[in-house]
Design a protein around this motif. Structure first.
Motif, PDB file in Angstrom:
ATOM      1  N   VAL A  34       0.795  -1.233   0.000  1.00 49.07           N
ATOM      2  CA  VAL A  34       0.000   0.000   0.000  1.00 49.07           C
ATOM      3  C   VAL A  34       0.826   1.282   0.000  1.00 49.07           C
ATOM      4  O   VAL A  34       0.261   2.374  -0.073  1.00 49.07           O
ATOM      5  CB  VAL A  34      -0.985   0.019   1.203  1.00 49.07           C
ATOM      6  CG1 VAL A  34      -1.947  -1.151   1.133  1.00 49.07           C
ATOM      7  CG2 VAL A  34      -0.251   0.025   2.548  1.00 49.07           C
ATOM      8  N   VAL A  35       2.159   1.162   0.108  1.00 44.00           N
ATOM      9  CA  VAL A  35       2.974   2.385   0.192  1.00 44.00           C
ATOM     10  C   VAL A  35       3.651   2.693  -1.154  1.00 44.00           C
ATOM     11  O   VAL A  35       3.551   1.917  -2.113  1.00 44.00           O
ATOM     12  CB  VAL A  35       4.033   2.291   1.326  1.00 44.00           C
ATOM     13  CG1 VAL A  35       3.365   2.168   2.681  1.00 44.00           C
ATOM     14  CG2 VAL A  35       5.004   1.141   1.093  1.00 44.00           C
ATOM     15  N   ASP A  73      -5.778  -2.118   2.190  1.00 44.51           N
ATOM     16  CA  ASP A  73      -5.350  -2.855   3.380  1.00 44.51           C
ATOM     17  C   ASP A  73      -6.014  -4.211   3.607  1.00 44.51           C
ATOM     18  O   ASP A  73      -5.360  -5.234   3.657  1.00 44.51           O
ATOM     19  CB  ASP A  73      -5.592  -2.010   4.636  1.00 44.51           C
ATOM     20  CG  ASP A  73      -4.659  -0.822   4.686  1.00 44.51           C
ATOM     21  OD1 ASP A  73      -3.554  -0.910   4.141  1.00 44.51           O
ATOM     22  OD2 ASP A  73      -5.043   0.204   5.257  1.00 44.51           O
ATOM     23  N   LYS A  94      -2.162  -4.978  11.256  1.00 44.12           N
ATOM     24  CA  LYS A  94      -3.312  -5.296  10.385  1.00 44.12           C
ATOM     25  C   LYS A  94      -3.691  -6.764  10.343  1.00 44.12           C
ATOM     26  O   LYS A  94      -4.362  -7.209   9.409  1.00 44.12           O
ATOM     27  CB  LYS A  94      -3.012  -4.777   8.973  1.00 44.12           C
ATOM     28  CG  LYS A  94      -2.931  -3.253   8.937  1.00 44.12           C
ATOM     29  CD  LYS A  94      -2.595  -2.690   7.575  1.00 44.12           C
ATOM     30  CE  LYS A  94      -2.478  -1.170   7.639  1.00 44.12           C
ATOM     31  NZ  LYS A  94      -1.940  -0.576   6.432  1.00 44.12           N
ATOM     32  N   ASN A 147      10.222  -0.162   9.481  1.00 45.04           N
ATOM     33  CA  ASN A 147      10.001   1.200   8.978  1.00 45.04           C
ATOM     34  C   ASN A 147      10.056   2.236  10.087  1.00 45.04           C
ATOM     35  O   ASN A 147       9.425   3.278   9.997  1.00 45.04           O
ATOM     36  CB  ASN A 147       8.686   1.311   8.186  1.00 45.04           C
ATOM     37  CG  ASN A 147       8.587   2.638   7.432  1.00 45.04           C
ATOM     38  OD1 ASN A 147       9.545   3.408   7.381  1.00 45.04           O
ATOM     39  ND2 ASN A 147       7.441   2.941   6.860  1.00 45.04           N
ATOM     40  N   ARG A 170      -6.616   9.183  12.791  1.00 45.63           N
ATOM     41  CA  ARG A 170      -6.672   7.956  11.974  1.00 45.63           C
ATOM     42  C   ARG A 170      -5.671   6.928  12.506  1.00 45.63           C
ATOM     43  O   ARG A 170      -4.508   7.267  12.763  1.00 45.63           O
ATOM     44  CB  ARG A 170      -6.352   8.287  10.509  1.00 45.63           C
ATOM     45  CG  ARG A 170      -6.363   7.083   9.585  1.00 45.63           C
ATOM     46  CD  ARG A 170      -4.994   6.436   9.459  1.00 45.63           C
ATOM     47  NE  ARG A 170      -5.066   5.188   8.699  1.00 45.63           N
ATOM     48  CZ  ARG A 170      -4.004   4.447   8.381  1.00 45.63           C
ATOM     49  NH1 ARG A 170      -2.805   4.832   8.746  1.00 45.63           N
ATOM     50  NH2 ARG A 170      -4.134   3.326   7.721  1.00 45.63           N
ATOM     51  N   ASN A 210       2.331   8.172  11.791  1.00 44.66           N
ATOM     52  CA  ASN A 210       3.049   7.386  10.784  1.00 44.66           C
ATOM     53  C   ASN A 210       4.529   7.713  10.838  1.00 44.66           C
ATOM     54  O   ASN A 210       4.958   8.557  11.628  1.00 44.66           O
ATOM     55  CB  ASN A 210       2.477   7.577   9.377  1.00 44.66           C
ATOM     56  CG  ASN A 210       2.181   6.233   8.719  1.00 44.66           C
ATOM     57  OD1 ASN A 210       3.084   5.428   8.560  1.00 44.66           O
ATOM     58  ND2 ASN A 210       0.921   5.972   8.385  1.00 44.66           N
ATOM     59  N   ASN A 214       6.496   7.623   5.222  1.00 35.72           N
ATOM     60  CA  ASN A 214       5.101   7.622   4.773  1.00 35.72           C
ATOM     61  C   ASN A 214       4.511   9.030   4.745  1.00 35.72           C
ATOM     62  O   ASN A 214       3.749   9.373   3.837  1.00 35.72           O
ATOM     63  CB  ASN A 214       4.250   6.697   5.651  1.00 35.72           C
ATOM     64  CG  ASN A 214       4.362   5.238   5.222  1.00 35.72           C
ATOM     65  OD1 ASN A 214       4.775   4.936   4.096  1.00 35.72           O
ATOM     66  ND2 ASN A 214       3.993   4.320   6.102  1.00 35.72           N
ATOM     67  N   LEU A 235       6.624   1.068  13.657  1.00 37.04           N
ATOM     68  CA  LEU A 235       5.935   0.499  12.490  1.00 37.04           C
ATOM     69  C   LEU A 235       6.827  -0.548  11.821  1.00 37.04           C
ATOM     70  O   LEU A 235       7.947  -0.245  11.400  1.00 37.04           O
ATOM     71  CB  LEU A 235       5.604   1.605  11.478  1.00 37.04           C
ATOM     72  CG  LEU A 235       4.959   1.163  10.165  1.00 37.04           C
ATOM     73  CD1 LEU A 235       3.636   0.425  10.394  1.00 37.04           C
ATOM     74  CD2 LEU A 235       4.703   2.367   9.249  1.00 37.04           C
TER      75      LEU A 235
HETATM   76  C1  LMR Z   1      -0.563   2.460   7.595  1.00 37.11           C
HETATM   77  O1  LMR Z   1      -1.644   1.968   7.249  1.00 37.11           O
HETATM   78  O2  LMR Z   1      -0.460   3.543   8.152  1.00 37.11           O
HETATM   79  C2  LMR Z   1       0.704   1.712   7.313  1.00 37.11           C
HETATM   80  O3  LMR Z   1       0.524   0.400   7.713  1.00 37.11           O
HETATM   81  C3  LMR Z   1       1.029   1.766   5.864  1.00 37.11           C
HETATM   82  C4  LMR Z   1       2.267   0.982   5.583  1.00 37.11           C
HETATM   83  O4  LMR Z   1       2.138  -0.102   5.045  1.00 37.11           O
HETATM   84  O5  LMR Z   1       3.349   1.491   5.894  1.00 37.11           O
END
Ligand code: LMR
Length: 333
Positions: A34-35, A73, A94, A147, A170, A210, A214, A235
Motif C-alpha cells: 500500500v505504500v 489494506d 493489520k 520502517n 486515523r 506514521n 510515509n 511500524l
Molecule cells: C498504515 O496503514 O499507516 C501503514 O501500515 C502503511 C504501511 O504499510 O506502511
C-alpha cells in the motif's frame, strides 16, 4: 464422441510440440502493498523482485503493485488467502481481521529501546513466535521489515497528553493504537492507508500517526500543520506468503526465493533508518508544517498517561505476548 475428443487432444498435443506451447512458463508472483515505491517497504519489494528473478534465472517473474494499486489494506489479506496475490508485507497492526491479534502487541507505546531494542525483539523468540502463529491461517511468515518509529500530527502542536483532547486520529487497525490514543483523550478511527490524505485534507479526521517516509511520500505533511516527532510506537511489516503457494513451489525455486527474501530483508532493514532521516529532512525543508520534539518532561507525561495501556492490552492481544514483551523491554507495569 469421447474418442473424437481424445483424438483432437492428441492433435493439439502434436501442434503444441511444434509451436512450443509447453515450453516452461514463468511462475508469476504478485507482490501487492500500500505504500510508495520510494519507501523502505517499496524499495524492499523491488529489491526482492530483482533478486528473485536473478536467482531463479527468470523461472519466477515478480510483479510488484505499490500504492494500493491492486488492493487496499484489508482486501490484500483476502487476496492472499484466495491466491490472487502471492506476497504481501502488511504492517503488523493489520492482522486482527485474519485472527492473529497478538501481533498488535508490537504496537505498545514506548516498548522498544530504540532501533536496537526493536530488532532484538523481532529477531528473537517473540518475533519468531508471532510469525509462527500465521501458519494456522495458511500463511507463511518470512521476515520482518522495518520502517522505524511513528510521529503524530494534527491541527495544533501535540506536546502534552491534554493537547489530544477530542481530536479524531486515523489509525491503521490496531486495538493497541486505539487504546493509547483514547488514553490521550483522542478519538481514534480506523481507515485504509490509501484514504488518509483525502481524509486529512477534508477534515474527516484531524490527525494521524506514521513514519517520516510515509508522511513524505503520501504528502501528509502538506495537510498537517503540526507534526510531533514523538517516536511513541513502532511500524514494522511482516513479509508473508500463501503457504499453499510457497510449499507447492519446486524445492530449488523455493530455495532461490528464500535466498532473495533474506537478502531483500537485510537490504530493507539496512536502509529503513536512513530513509526516514532523509524523509524527515525533506519534510522540514518543505516549510509546509512545523516539527515538534518532546522535552524529557513532556515525554514523561505521555509515558505516565500511557502506562495503564500495558495492562489493558492483555485483554486485547493476550497476556502471554504482553508479558513477554514487557520482560524483554525490562518494563515493570
Ligand atoms: C498504515 O496503514 O499507516 C501503514 O501500515 C502503511 C504501511 O504499510 O506502511
Amino acid at each position: 464422441m469421447r474418442r473424437r475428443t481424445a483424438l483432437s487432444a492428441l492433435g493439439s498435443l502434436a501442434l503444441a510440440g511444434t509451436h512450443g506451447v509447453f515450453a516452461q512458463q514463468p511462475i508469476v508472483l504478485k507482490f501487492s502493498h500500500v505504500v510508495a515505491n520510494d519507501t523502505p517497504k517499496g524499495k524492499g519489494a523491488l529489491k526482492f523482485k530483482e533478486l528473485a528473478e536473478k536467482y531463479t534465472g527468470g523461472r519466477v517473474k515478480v510483479e510488484v503493485y505499490p500504492n494500493s494499486t491492486l488492493y487496499k489494506d484489508k482486501e490484500e489479506l483476502d487476496a492472499l488467502n484466495s491466491g490472487s496475490v502471492q506476497m504481501l508485507a502488511p504492517s503488523t497492526a493489520k492482522f486482527r481481521p485474519i485472527g492473529v491479534p497478538e501481533f498488535e502487541a508490537l504496537d505498545l507505546p514506548f516498548i522498544f529501546d530504540g532501533d536496537a531494542g526493536y530488532r532484538k525483539t523481532v529477531e528473537g523468540p517473540i518475533g519468531t513466535g508471532l510469525l509462527k502463529r500465521l501458519e494456522a491461517k495458511g500463511i507463511t511468515g518470512l521476515a520482518y521489515w522495518d520502517n522505524g518509529f511513528h510521529m503524530v500530527s494534527g491541527p495544533r502542536p501535540l506536546l502534552m497528553p491534554a493537547d489530544f483532547q477530542g481530536l479524531k486520529i486515523r489509525i491503521s487497525g490496531s486495538k493497541i493504537a486505539d487504546l493509547y490514543f483514547r488514553k490521550m483523550g483522542a478519538l481514534p478511527q480506523i481507515m485504509a492507508f490509501s484514504e488518509v490524505y483525502h481524509a486529512l485534507q477534508t477534515g474527516v479526521v484531524d490527525g494521524c500517526e506514521n513514519t517520516p517516509s510515509n508522511y513524505w511520500t503520501q504528502k501528509f505533511y502538506e495537510v498537517q500543520p503540526h507534526i510531533t516527532v514523538s517516536n511513541h510506537a513502532h511500524l514494522q511489516y511482516a513479509l508473508i506468503t500463501n503457504s499453499k503457494f510457497w510449499n507447492g513451489l519446486p524445492a530449488d525455486v523455493r530455495g532461490q526465493l528464500a535466498k532473495a527474501v533474506n537478502e531483500a530483508t537485510q537490504y530493507t532493514n539496512s536502509i529503513a533508518q536512513q530513509e526516514n532521516v532523509d524523509a524527515l529532512a525533506k519534510i522540514k525543508a518543505s516549510g509546509k508544517t512545523t516539527l515538534h520534539y518532546l522535552t524529557p518532561q513532556q515525554r514523561d507525561a505521555w509515558v505516565a498517561v500511557l502506562k495503564p495501556v500495558y495492562h489493558e492490552a492483555e485483554a486485547r492481544v493476550g497476556k502471554q505476548v504482553v508479558d513477554d514483551l514487557l520482560k524483554s523491554a525490562g518494563i515493570v507495569a
